[in-house]
Design an enzyme around this catalytic site. Structure first.
Site, PDB file in Angstrom:
ATOM      1  N   ARG A 152      11.953   5.252   3.769  1.00 26.52           N
ATOM      2  CA  ARG A 152      12.175   6.647   3.692  1.00 26.52           C
ATOM      3  C   ARG A 152      12.682   7.180   4.865  1.00 26.52           C
ATOM      4  O   ARG A 152      13.435   8.235   4.817  1.00 26.52           O
ATOM      5  CB  ARG A 152      10.618   7.308   3.625  1.00 26.52           C
ATOM      6  CG  ARG A 152      10.230   7.291   2.034  1.00 26.52           C
ATOM      7  CD  ARG A 152       8.699   7.882   2.054  1.00 26.52           C
ATOM      8  NE  ARG A 152       8.505   9.053   2.694  1.00 26.52           N
ATOM      9  CZ  ARG A 152       7.348   9.727   2.849  1.00 26.52           C
ATOM     10  NH1 ARG A 152       6.154   8.970   2.624  1.00 26.52           N
ATOM     11  NH2 ARG A 152       7.141  11.004   3.072  1.00 26.52           N
ATOM     12  N   TYR A 181      12.393  -2.101  -2.983  1.00 25.50           N
ATOM     13  CA  TYR A 181      12.183  -0.777  -3.141  1.00 25.50           C
ATOM     14  C   TYR A 181      13.538   0.085  -3.561  1.00 25.50           C
ATOM     15  O   TYR A 181      14.530  -0.296  -3.216  1.00 25.50           O
ATOM     16  CB  TYR A 181      11.659   0.062  -1.670  1.00 25.50           C
ATOM     17  CG  TYR A 181      10.303  -0.229  -1.302  1.00 25.50           C
ATOM     18  CD1 TYR A 181       9.261   0.641  -1.700  1.00 25.50           C
ATOM     19  CD2 TYR A 181       9.842  -1.266  -0.744  1.00 25.50           C
ATOM     20  CE1 TYR A 181       8.173   0.749  -1.402  1.00 25.50           C
ATOM     21  CE2 TYR A 181       8.537  -1.550  -0.264  1.00 25.50           C
ATOM     22  CZ  TYR A 181       7.620  -0.555  -0.643  1.00 25.50           C
ATOM     23  OH  TYR A 181       6.416  -0.630  -0.273  1.00 25.50           O
ATOM     24  N   ASP A 208       2.245   5.038  -0.007  1.00 22.02           N
ATOM     25  CA  ASP A 208       1.928   6.235   0.156  1.00 22.02           C
ATOM     26  C   ASP A 208       1.605   7.153  -0.842  1.00 22.02           C
ATOM     27  O   ASP A 208       2.215   7.102  -1.870  1.00 22.02           O
ATOM     28  CB  ASP A 208       2.699   6.927   1.373  1.00 22.02           C
ATOM     29  CG  ASP A 208       2.681   5.908   2.748  1.00 22.02           C
ATOM     30  OD1 ASP A 208       1.856   5.369   3.110  1.00 22.02           O
ATOM     31  OD2 ASP A 208       3.743   6.031   3.528  1.00 22.02           O
ATOM     32  N   ARG A 253       0.954  -1.105   0.032  1.00 25.75           N
ATOM     33  CA  ARG A 253       0.039  -0.022   0.035  1.00 25.75           C
ATOM     34  C   ARG A 253       0.912   1.245  -0.093  1.00 25.75           C
ATOM     35  O   ARG A 253       1.235   1.749   1.179  1.00 25.75           O
ATOM     36  CB  ARG A 253      -0.800   0.016   1.315  1.00 25.75           C
ATOM     37  CG  ARG A 253      -1.864  -1.265   1.322  1.00 25.75           C
ATOM     38  CD  ARG A 253      -2.743  -1.071   2.577  1.00 25.75           C
ATOM     39  NE  ARG A 253      -3.458  -2.388   2.490  1.00 25.75           N
ATOM     40  CZ  ARG A 253      -4.178  -2.561   3.742  1.00 25.75           C
ATOM     41  NH1 ARG A 253      -4.361  -1.886   4.761  1.00 25.75           N
ATOM     42  NH2 ARG A 253      -5.011  -3.476   3.752  1.00 25.75           N
TER      43      ARG A 253
END
Length: 246
Positions: free
Chosen positions: A198, A111, A52, A50
């Site tokens: 992040r 990622y 952001d 999911r």
């Protein structure tokens, strides 16, 4: 009902994220609306991650159930036709068995975070990378990241609103590499905490700027305190790159 696995690419700049919400357009709703126009039935499209608001995807994976069997090329092309002009593309479609679940069947998520390290403003990559003007030492950033590889309590890199049952995750890869003024940071794990990547990137940039030493990252991890780590990097540079399955 036949189940289809989708590989999806999207620019998340103008979306509130993957998941359908009341405060703006979502990638999930864009695909579900396209599927409704295609097959005439309301369907749920469930994703492996999911993402952001503002986060992009090169290889998001999702699944949906359609009312009857269609050729996979037809599903791909029809969804893409109804998705226009949204910056979302279905790259591949595969029919799978009912036991497949895009989220729970996943064994690895990768990622990629893109930093452009220069003083000049972004043009082509605006909204798709983090512009850092101060010189960064990518070698130091990569050395710092090695302290985070393995199974650890990642509370220091966990968002306060994270709903995961445990802060313990196993990071199998974290690597920073420079190519010109571009620094690519790659992270791989079976699953991640909310904003874990992040928050890690924000800390690695502090290392790259020389504000903290690479070895200090181990102490930050051990503190189990979000305030010990660096800032959360902006969503612009984050991409869900790939999902793996057995």
């Amino acid at each position: 009902m036949p189940r289809y696995k989708l590989k999806i690419e999207y620019d998340g700049t103008n979306f509130v994220g993957w998941q359908q919400q009341d405060n703006g357009p979502s990638v999930q709703m864009a695909i579900q609306t396209a599927a409704f126009h295609f097959c005439g039935s309301e369907v749920d499209c469930l994703a492996a991650g999911r993402t952001d608001s503002g986060v992009h995807a090169l290889g998001q994976v999702a699944h949906l159930d359609l009312p009857r069997i269609y050729p996979t090329d037809t599903v791909r092309d029809a969804l893409n036709a109804y998705l226009r002009p949204a910056p979302v593309a279905v790259l591949e479609v595969e029919q799978v068995d009912d036991e497949f679940h895009a989220r729970f069947s996943a064994t690895m998520r990768a990622y990629q975070y893109v930093i452009i390290n220069r003083r000049s403003p972004l043009t082509i990559e605006r909204g798709r990378a983090w512009l850092v003007a101060r010189p960064l030492d990518a070698t130091a950033m990569s050395a710092a990241g090695k302290h985070l590889i393995g199974r650890h309590d990642f509370t220091s890199f966990r968002a306060s609103e994270c709903q995961a049952a445990s802060p313990v995750k196993t990071l199998s890869l974290l690597h920073s590499v420079r190519a010109g003024d571009r620094i690519n940071i790659t992270a791989e794990a079976r699953s991640f905490l909310h904003r874990q990547v992040r928050n890690i990137v924000g800390t690695l940039v502090m290392v790259g700027e020389g504000k903290i030493a690479p070895d200090q990252v181990a102490a930050i991890l051990g503190d189990r305190n979000r305030e010990s780590a660096g800032p959360c990097a902006p969503p612009d540079g984050l991409y869900l790159a790939a999902i793996s399955y057995d």
